[in-house]
Design a protein around this motif. Structure first.
Motif, PDB file in Angstrom:
ATOM      1  N   VAL A 414      -4.318  -8.116  12.394  1.00  0.00           N
ATOM      2  CA  VAL A 414      -4.277  -6.662  12.557  1.00  0.00           C
ATOM      3  C   VAL A 414      -3.369  -6.100  11.469  1.00  0.00           C
ATOM      4  CG1 VAL A 414      -3.675  -4.732  14.052  1.00  0.00           C
ATOM      5  CG2 VAL A 414      -4.649  -6.826  15.040  1.00  0.00           C
ATOM      6  N   VAL A 415      -3.933  -5.243  10.613  1.00  0.00           N
ATOM      7  CA  VAL A 415      -3.187  -4.678   9.491  1.00  0.00           C
ATOM      8  C   VAL A 415      -2.842  -3.226   9.828  1.00  0.00           C
ATOM      9  CG1 VAL A 415      -3.202  -4.157   7.032  1.00  0.00           C
ATOM     10  CG2 VAL A 415      -4.435  -6.172   7.896  1.00  0.00           C
ATOM     11  N   ILE A 416      -1.536  -2.901   9.848  1.00  0.00           N
ATOM     12  CA  ILE A 416      -1.087  -1.531  10.112  1.00  0.00           C
ATOM     13  C   ILE A 416      -0.613  -0.933   8.797  1.00  0.00           C
ATOM     14  CG2 ILE A 416       0.520  -0.043  11.361  1.00  0.00           C
ATOM     15  CD1 ILE A 416      -0.073  -3.455  12.746  1.00  0.00           C
ATOM     16  N   GLU A 417      -1.339   0.081   8.323  1.00  0.00           N
ATOM     17  CA  GLU A 417      -1.009   0.717   7.051  1.00  0.00           C
ATOM     18  C   GLU A 417      -0.453   2.113   7.275  1.00  0.00           C
ATOM     19  OE1 GLU A 417      -3.962  -0.476   3.674  1.00  0.00           O
ATOM     20  OE2 GLU A 417      -5.133  -0.065   5.477  1.00  0.00           O
ATOM     21  N   ARG A 418       0.446   2.515   6.395  1.00  0.00           N
ATOM     22  CA  ARG A 418       0.975   3.871   6.388  1.00  0.00           C
ATOM     23  C   ARG A 418       1.410   4.191   4.966  1.00  0.00           C
ATOM     24  NH1 ARG A 418       3.857  -0.834   7.312  1.00  0.00           N
ATOM     25  NH2 ARG A 418       6.102  -0.512   7.201  1.00  0.00           N
ATOM     26  N   PHE A 419       1.541   5.457   4.690  1.00  0.00           N
ATOM     27  CA  PHE A 419       1.933   5.893   3.351  1.00  0.00           C
ATOM     28  C   PHE A 419       3.443   5.762   3.184  1.00  0.00           C
ATOM     29  CE2 PHE A 419      -2.068   7.949   4.234  1.00  0.00           C
ATOM     30  CZ  PHE A 419      -2.763   7.841   3.035  1.00  0.00           C
ATOM     31  N   ALA A 420       3.856   5.456   1.970  1.00  0.00           N
ATOM     32  CA  ALA A 420       5.279   5.280   1.698  1.00  0.00           C
ATOM     33  C   ALA A 420       6.054   6.567   1.904  1.00  0.00           C
ATOM     34  CB  ALA A 420       5.479   4.769   0.265  1.00  0.00           C
ATOM     35  N   ASP A 421       5.392   7.697   1.689  1.00  0.00           N
ATOM     36  CA  ASP A 421       6.106   8.966   1.814  1.00  0.00           C
ATOM     37  C   ASP A 421       5.127  10.062   2.191  1.00  0.00           C
ATOM     38  OD1 ASP A 421       8.491  10.674   1.479  1.00  0.00           O
ATOM     39  OD2 ASP A 421       7.352  11.520  -0.196  1.00  0.00           O
ATOM     40  N   CYS A 422       5.502  10.879   3.181  1.00  0.00           N
ATOM     41  CA  CYS A 422       4.708  12.039   3.574  1.00  0.00           C
ATOM     42  C   CYS A 422       5.644  13.236   3.638  1.00  0.00           C
ATOM     43  CB  CYS A 422       4.030  11.822   4.931  1.00  0.00           C
ATOM     44  SG  CYS A 422       2.817  10.477   4.969  1.00  0.00           S
ATOM     45  N   THR A 423       5.200  14.373   3.127  1.00  0.00           N
ATOM     46  CA  THR A 423       6.091  15.521   2.965  1.00  0.00           C
ATOM     47  C   THR A 423       5.777  16.677   3.902  1.00  0.00           C
ATOM     48  OG1 THR A 423       4.674  16.434   1.216  1.00  0.00           O
ATOM     49  CG2 THR A 423       6.465  14.948   0.538  1.00  0.00           C
ATOM     50  N   ALA A 424       4.946  16.464   4.934  1.00  0.00           N
ATOM     51  CA  ALA A 424       4.648  17.538   5.878  1.00  0.00           C
ATOM     52  C   ALA A 424       5.966  18.029   6.497  1.00  0.00           C
ATOM     53  CB  ALA A 424       3.711  17.043   6.969  1.00  0.00           C
ATOM     54  N   PRO A 425       6.150  19.345   6.602  1.00  0.00           N
ATOM     55  CA  PRO A 425       7.438  19.899   7.047  1.00  0.00           C
ATOM     56  C   PRO A 425       7.926  19.360   8.389  1.00  0.00           C
ATOM     57  CG  PRO A 425       6.035  21.633   6.177  1.00  0.00           C
ATOM     58  CD  PRO A 425       5.199  20.394   6.245  1.00  0.00           C
TER      59      PRO A 425
END
Length: 480
Positions: A414-425
């Motif tokens: 099971v691979v869980i991916e996410r972005f290194a940085d998100c800028t949503a307020p």
């Protein structure tokens, strides 16, 4: 009762997305207060970077990276049914600390003329969040029976107890959330870029689950021959379905029905001021996504399991206000293909397996879909939800190895991916959970002990879409 043609049309919609799945469980009162059971202050969902306590109580990929044991633990909160009821339950099983309410209102202000839903809530404490969850396809089943079946199989009473949430389960009229509107179907296929691919290649041959479902549904005489014979293409399917009579009720009718059920439950049981999550399996997942795309101000985060939307809907979702997103999907899903077909691709780009694979050597990638096509394909995770949340191009991945939960490893890592940085307020994020050999199933559903395969593919127990999925939605909503 729907006409034969209407019923045939609803099942033909399986070609677009269709649905089936399974799961349920049960064991003690609400989540222990901070500081008990080995957990420290702030360690429940919303505990941020605090890695004290068990991963099983507050899952996150950062815990995997820290070397913690993140294999799911089942049956800790409510006793499981182990699939004894098959795919039909009259009521979610009793669990100490969980109240089950069934609501049925005639002459409601909905297109169906009634409103039916089920609510699961904590017995002795106020919930911390509300989850509106939409069931898989249960054609012609009573709406509340469909909701109880879904709640049992997906162990949603455990979600109430283990994460102190209120769960609203709208029951779809006729047991089915309509999957498509014939209008615009051809345009959607053109947007997908796969309309000329041979249908049998896309479906995996005449022995595929999708072909079998269509064959047994009683479509109009000669339609199957036209669709599957003579090297028919996906475009031929669109032409055929475009000429079939639409179901009673549009996609928007069903979406408004789900919203009405949610709003009625919030007015009756409270919780409107709490974080609002939406989730679903299969065609229910599609509606959870539609809810988040069309009404982003009503959803803090959503989770789809085995669901997608059309190319046109995906395009309309781009540049929307931030909404936390969690996508859970098996690469070998036969009904809602990971690479899309007439739906938008799930992730986009090359799947998170081995980027150097040779064409045709990876399960779930149909013949005729080359590495070049995969690399160029956009996707919901990379090109819609991530950008909506202001996320960077860099993606980080954490892996729960196959077999970690001790229930077999055939469904793969099971691979869980996410972005290194998100800028949503407000801190919204996007997560992609890929079961590398999984099928069209809810990971961790309450199937008979020892079973990790069904007619819709391989089932993973190394990710718990019920509890871990909630934890990821909490994080995706920026609440950590």
């Amino acid at each position: 009762m729907p006409s034969v043609l209407a019923r045939a049309t609803s099942i033909a919609a399986i070609v677009l997305l269709a649905a089936c799945g399974g799961g349920g469980q049960g064991a003690d009162s609400t989540m222990p207060p901070d500081g008990e059971d080995g957990r420290s202050e702030g360690d429940g969902p919303g505990g941020g970077e605090n890695l004290a306590g068990r991963c099983q109580d507050n899952f996150g990929p950062d815990r995997i990276d820290a070397g913690q044991d993140c294999a799911p633990a089942y049956h800790e909160y409510c006793e499981g049914t182990f699939g004894n009821g098959g795919f039909s339950y009259d009521e979610v099983p009793a669990c100490d600390g969980v109240v089950v309410e069934t609501v049925a209102i005639e002459d409601a202000d909905t297109y169906a003329g009634f409103l039916k839903y089920v609510v699961l809530r904590p017995a002795d404490t106020d919930p911390r969040a509300v989850v509106t969850s939409l069931h898989f396809r249960e054609l012609l089943r009573d709406p509340n029976k469909a909701a109880h079946t879904y709640g049992t199989q997906m162990r949603l009473h455990e979600l109430v107890k283990g994460r102190n949430a209120m769960v609203i389960l709208p029951g779809a009229p006729g047991g089915n959330w309509q999957q498509f509107s014939p209008t615009g179907l051809l345009d959607s296929i053109e947007e997908s870029g796969l309309g000329d691919l041979p249908l049998l290649d896309l479906l995996g041959g005449v022995d595929s689950p999708l072909f079998g479902l269509l064959e047994g549904i009683g479509l109009p005489v000669g339609l199957l021959d036209a669709l599957f014979g003579n090297a028919g293409t996906l475009g031929d399917v669109a032409d055929a379905l475009d000429n079939l009579a639409p179901l009673v009720g549009s996609i928007d009718d069903y979406l408004q029905y789900a919203r009405t059920a949610r709003d009625h439950a919030l007015a009756r049981f409270g919780g409107a001021e709490l974080p609002q999550f939406a989730s679903g399996l299969s065609n229910g997942a599609t509606y959870a996504m539609r809810l988040a795309c069309q009404y982003p101000d009503e959803v803090d985060a959503f989770m789809t399991v085995g669901g997608a939307v059309s190319a046109l809907e995906a395009e309309a979702c781009k540049d929307n206000p931030p909404v936390g997103s969690v996508q859970v999907h098996g690469i070998n899903d036969p009904l809602s293909p990971y690479i899309g077909i007439i739906t938008y691709p799930i992730r986009g780009g090359v799947p998170p397996i081995n980027e150097d694979y040779a064409d045709g050597e990876v399960d779930g990638i149909p013949e005729g879909v080359t590495t070049a096509v995969l690399r160029e394909q956009p996707g919901l995770f990379l090109d819609v939800f991530g950008p909506n949340n202001g996320c960077s191009d860099e993606v980080e991945a954490s892996v729960i190895p196959a077999g970690a939960a001790g229930r077999g490893e055939i469904a793969g890592d099971v691979v869980i991916e996410r972005f290194a940085d998100c800028t949503a307020p407000e801190g919204h994020k996007s997560y992609m959970v890929t079961v590398t050999r999984g099928g069209h199933n809810w990971p961790g559903y309450d199937a008979p002990s020892g079973r990790n395969v069904n007619a819709l593919g391989l089932v993973s127990y190394d990710f718990d879409a019920t509890l871990y999925g909630f934890d990821l939605m909490w994080r995706a909503a920026g609440l950590e």
